[in-house]
Enzyme design. Structure first.
Site, short mmCIF file in Angstrom:
data_model
loop_
_atom_site.label_atom_id
_atom_site.label_comp_id
_atom_site.label_asym_id
_atom_site.label_seq_id
_atom_site.Cartn_x
_atom_site.Cartn_y
_atom_site.Cartn_z
N TYR A 143 0.87 -1.12 0.04
CA TYR A 143 -0.01 -0.01 0.03
C TYR A 143 0.93 1.26 -0.07
O TYR A 143 1.90 1.22 0.79
CB TYR A 143 -0.70 -0.04 1.27
CG TYR A 143 -1.90 1.06 1.34
CD1 TYR A 143 -2.91 1.40 0.47
CD2 TYR A 143 -1.63 2.34 2.38
CE1 TYR A 143 -3.77 2.37 0.31
CE2 TYR A 143 -2.66 3.31 2.33
CZ TYR A 143 -3.55 3.14 1.40
OH TYR A 143 -4.35 4.61 1.59
N ASP A 238 9.27 2.97 -0.03
CA ASP A 238 8.35 3.46 0.83
C ASP A 238 8.35 3.25 2.40
O ASP A 238 8.14 2.21 2.60
CB ASP A 238 6.97 2.90 0.17
CG ASP A 238 5.70 3.60 0.91
OD1 ASP A 238 5.85 4.16 2.03
OD2 ASP A 238 4.68 3.59 0.61
N LYS A 266 3.62 8.81 8.65
CA LYS A 266 3.23 8.29 10.10
C LYS A 266 4.30 8.76 11.40
O LYS A 266 4.04 9.98 11.71
CB LYS A 266 3.42 6.69 9.99
CG LYS A 266 2.38 6.15 8.87
CD LYS A 266 1.79 4.76 9.15
CE LYS A 266 0.70 4.91 8.45
NZ LYS A 266 0.73 3.81 6.96
C1 PLP Z 1 0.11 4.55 5.61
C2 PLP Z 1 1.06 4.32 4.46
C3 PLP Z 1 0.80 5.14 3.52
C4 PLP Z 1 -0.20 6.20 3.24
O1 PLP Z 1 0.10 7.40 4.04
P1 PLP Z 1 -1.05 8.44 4.32
O2 PLP Z 1 -0.58 9.14 5.38
O3 PLP Z 1 -2.39 7.20 5.02
O4 PLP Z 1 -1.72 8.77 3.24
C5 PLP Z 1 1.54 4.82 2.40
N1 PLP Z 1 2.68 3.83 2.38
C6 PLP Z 1 2.68 3.14 3.39
C7 PLP Z 1 3.69 1.65 3.29
C8 PLP Z 1 1.81 3.19 4.45
O5 PLP Z 1 1.84 2.52 5.43
#
Ligand code: PLP
Length: 427
Positions: A143, A238, A266
């Site tokens: 994601y 990511d 985060k």
């Molecule tokens: C949570 C998450 C996102 C998205 O971040 P948001 O602040 O919710 O838009 C992207 N990549 C990873 C790996 C994530 O865990």
């Protein structure tokens, strides 16, 4: 026990789609109604009915030192009094960028945004602008936020709700997103070979956290690095989930592999809406106003968001023992859960790295999306609600990692393990 939460949820459903502002919160895959939270302190959440929970979500990662950590709260108070936004540069943004560079490897330049989604979306545009190529490769069950390009075989809520194709994402966009299975290096090499000279970027969660916690197999990330070097592809880690959580320098530092671009979210915001992307200077210099790859944000680098993130990151940098303590606590939890799960007698797998951990009701090792999907969601549902009723708040989906925070005491962990033992008896 949940009277006020139920009332609020009914009201919420009249004015907010599904009653929530982010889908996984709605408890759809585990059933029941979501809890409405009133406040939190340290490792505990308190709902509107006055129930207390030991929290293993930590706001999906950011509250790594526990909730309402005093230095962040007072820094926000102090800065808020000077106005909450200027739309002009501040010294704090320079300090934040310098702090990030001093902690995370391979970051020559960094730009702040307001969410992980924005960070990943911008990084992909930049990789495309830099290479002059259109296609990207992502992994099944990973994601990267909800931007159009990523909603192909995505993890987190997309996997939880089993959404195969997302209406509203045009075929033109989807055809530029190629997918491969995580940990299948040959699969990635095949995809890359099918589109020579067309792939701008490979984006990967170095440690997958949006289909449970799934570790990279030895050689997998090294193989991606070599493939990208050979083909002139931009490698994007990511680290929205793993950044500043697995180590001060995230998965790059822990696993010893470098990426060309990094995305963060985060933990970086200390609980405020913050994201960032950064990396190699020659790539980052393509961003406007230096280059023509346009990217902007009215509230980017917002002073309240910056002081919250800065205060938290500074503590993580100055006190690296936090990471050892978090890992020791997570190993303690893992061993305790392992004992009660073994005594229970049905198949299970525990995956863990640093302060990320997940339990899968699976007979097989969980190494990719297919094996994560093979685990029993029915058992997870019962386990989730049994834990919740007894005061342990797990992520409401089997496709999510649990996050430990350093405010958790060994007494909290013992209580969690005891409650897990009781809860398993209900399955
Ligand atoms: C949570 C998450 C996102 C998205 O971040 P948001 O602040 O919710 O838009 C992207 N990549 C990873 C790996 C994530 O865990």
């Amino acid at each position: 026990m949940y009277t006020k939460s139920k009332e609020l949820f009914e009201r919420a459903c009249l004015s907010i789609p599904g009653g929530v502002n982010s889908p996984v919160r709605a408890f759809r895959s585990v059933g029941g109604t979501p809890l409405f939270i009133k406040r939190a302190q340290g490792p505990y959440l308190y709902d509107v009915d006055g129930n207390r929970y030991i929290d293993y979500i930590a706001s999906w990662g950011p509250m790594i030192l526990g909730h309402a950590w005093e230095p962040v709260v007072s820094a926000i108070r102090e800065y808020a009094a000077w106005s909450t936004s200027y739309g002009a540069p501040t010294e704090l943004e320079v300090e934040m960028a310098e702090l990030i560079r001093s902690m995370a490897p391979n970051i020559d330049m960094v730009r702040m945004v307001s969410s992980g989604t924005e960070a990943c979306m911008s990084a992909i545009r930049l990789a495309r602008g830099y290479t002059g190529r259109n296609k990207i490769i992502k992994f099944e069950g990973h994601y990267h936020g909800h931007a159009d390009a990523f909603l192909v075989k995505a993890g987190s809520g997309v996997a939880t709700f089993n959404i195969q194709t997302v209406p509203g994402v045009t075929p033109g966009v989807s055809q530029d997103t190629l997918t491969a299975a995580y940990n299948d290096l040959e699969g990635v090499q095949r995809v890359a070979a099918a589109y020579p000279g067309e792939i701008a970027a490979i984006i990967v969660e170095p440690v997958a956290g949006n289909m449970g916690c799934i570790l990279p197999q030895p050689g997998f990330l090294e193989g991606l690095r070599a493939l990208c070097d050979k083909e002139g592809i931009v490698l994007i880690f990511d680290e929205v989930m793993t950044g500043f959580r697995l180590a001060p320098g995230g998965a790059q530092e822990l696993l010893g592999i470098r990426a060309d671009l990094l995305t963060y979210g985060k933990v970086i915001g200390g609980g405020m809406p913050v994201g960032a992307f950064g990396g190699r200077r020659d790539i980052m210099e393509k961003i406007a106003p230096l280059g023509n790859v346009y990217q902007a944000g009215t509230l980017s680098g917002n002073p309240i968001a910056m002081i919250a993130g800065y205060t938290l990151l500074k503590e993580l940098k100055n006190n690296p023992a936090i990471y050892r303590q978090l890992e020791e606590k997570t190993l303690y939890l893992r061993d305790g859960l392992d004992k009660v799960l073994a005594a229970w007698g049905q198949p299970y797998t525990i995956n863990q790295l640093g302060s990320m951990i997940s339990v899968h009701f699976s007979e097989h090792p969980v190494t990719d999306f297919a094996s994560a999907s093979g685990a029993s969601n029915e058992k997870f549902k019962i386990f989730f609600h049994s834990m919740l009723r007894r005061g342990v708040y797990l992520p409401p989906s089997a496709f999510e990692s649990w996050f430990l925070n350093n405010a958790l005491s060994y007494a909290d962990l013992d209580e969690t393990i005891r409650i897990a033992g009781e809860s398993l008896k209900e399955i």
